[in-house]
Design a protein around this motif. Structure first.
Motif, mmCIF file in Angstrom:
data_model
loop_
_atom_site.group_PDB
_atom_site.id
_atom_site.type_symbol
_atom_site.label_atom_id
_atom_site.label_comp_id
_atom_site.label_asym_id
_atom_site.label_seq_id
_atom_site.Cartn_x
_atom_site.Cartn_y
_atom_site.Cartn_z
ATOM 1 N N SER A 1 0.830 -1.204 0.000
ATOM 2 C CA SER A 1 0.000 0.000 0.000
ATOM 3 C C SER A 1 0.868 1.259 0.000
ATOM 4 N N GLU A 2 0.230 2.364 -0.356
ATOM 5 C CA GLU A 2 0.934 3.649 -0.334
ATOM 6 C C GLU A 2 1.389 3.992 1.081
ATOM 7 N N GLU A 3 0.583 3.598 2.075
ATOM 8 C CA GLU A 3 0.940 3.859 3.472
ATOM 9 C C GLU A 3 2.230 3.126 3.847
ATOM 10 N N ALA A 4 2.377 1.895 3.359
ATOM 11 C CA ALA A 4 3.591 1.116 3.643
ATOM 12 C C ALA A 4 4.810 1.785 3.006
ATOM 13 N N VAL A 5 4.631 2.316 1.806
ATOM 14 C CA VAL A 5 5.741 3.001 1.125
ATOM 15 C C VAL A 5 6.125 4.261 1.894
ATOM 16 N N ILE A 6 5.114 5.047 2.303
ATOM 17 C CA ILE A 6 5.376 6.270 3.068
ATOM 18 C C ILE A 6 6.101 5.930 4.371
ATOM 19 N N GLN A 7 5.662 4.870 5.027
ATOM 20 C CA GLN A 7 6.308 4.454 6.267
ATOM 21 C C GLN A 7 7.768 4.095 6.028
#
Length: 198
Positions: free
Chosen positions: A44-50
């Motif tokens: 997910s995009e959230e995982a990439v941002i993290q």
């Protein structure tokens, strides 16, 4: 990569590349970029941002996070990223620290923060000749932002500061100031006193 097992194999190989303790570690940076690409394609995009946040020491990741924050108009977070970047890179990587300052300047202009716009434009006029922008760009920005009626005194203070530097006076910068302001007498006098001036 076709299966989750293959994804884990790739992650394991990338994770074997550890920092070598150098100030600029090309292999490790490349491994980080590969991991980010892998996550972008599989999570997910959230995982990439993290992941970007966890590896903020990578300047490319810091810049991506800054870009996202600016697009989302989260200027406070973007400014935090620039401040941290300047603190981290300021001594060893001056050009990189100036990149973060340019982001700050853009953000402060969006926020109509004239005080910080003046501070940063002046920094670039006095300390740098401009990398992504010309000296004239920062000079014009500074002149446009200084309150009406205060420019002449402000300019004279900058000229005095340049002249105080003794044998390291930046005559080329002074010549540019005199030309832009059409101070022809001062310009010709400067040329006569400095016959090596290109």
């Amino acid at each position: 990569m076709k299966t989750p097992q293959e994804k884990e194999q790739i992650k394991a190989v990338i994770n074997k590349i550890r920092p070598a303790g150098k100030s600029w570690d090309w292999d490790y940076r490349t491994a980080q970029e590969l991991m980010q690409e892998l996550l972008s394609k599989t999570e997910s995009e959230e995982a990439v941002i993290q992941y970007l946040k966890e590896n903020i020491s990578n300047p490319d990741f810091r810049e991506k996070l800054m870009g996202e924050a600016i697009r989302a108009e989260d200027y406070q977070y973007a400014l935090e990223l620039t401040h941290d970047g300047i603190a981290k890179d300021g001594n060893e990587f001056v050009g990189l620290a100036d990149k973060w300052r340019r982001y700050q300047l853009d953000i402060y202009r969006k926020l109509d923060d004239n005080e910080n716009t003046i501070r940063l434009a002046r920094y670039f006029v006095m300390n740098r000749n401009g990398y992504s922008q010309s000296l004239k760009y920062y000079y014009d920005l500074l002149k446009k932002t200084i309150p009406a009626g205060s420019w002449d005194k402000y300019l004279e203070n900058m000229i005095a500061e340049i002249l105080k530097k003794g044998k390291w006076v930046d005559y080329e910068k002074l010549a540019s100031f005199y030309i832009w302001e059409e101070y022809w007498e001062r310009y010709l006098s400067l040329l006569q006193e400095n016959t090596t001036l290109s």
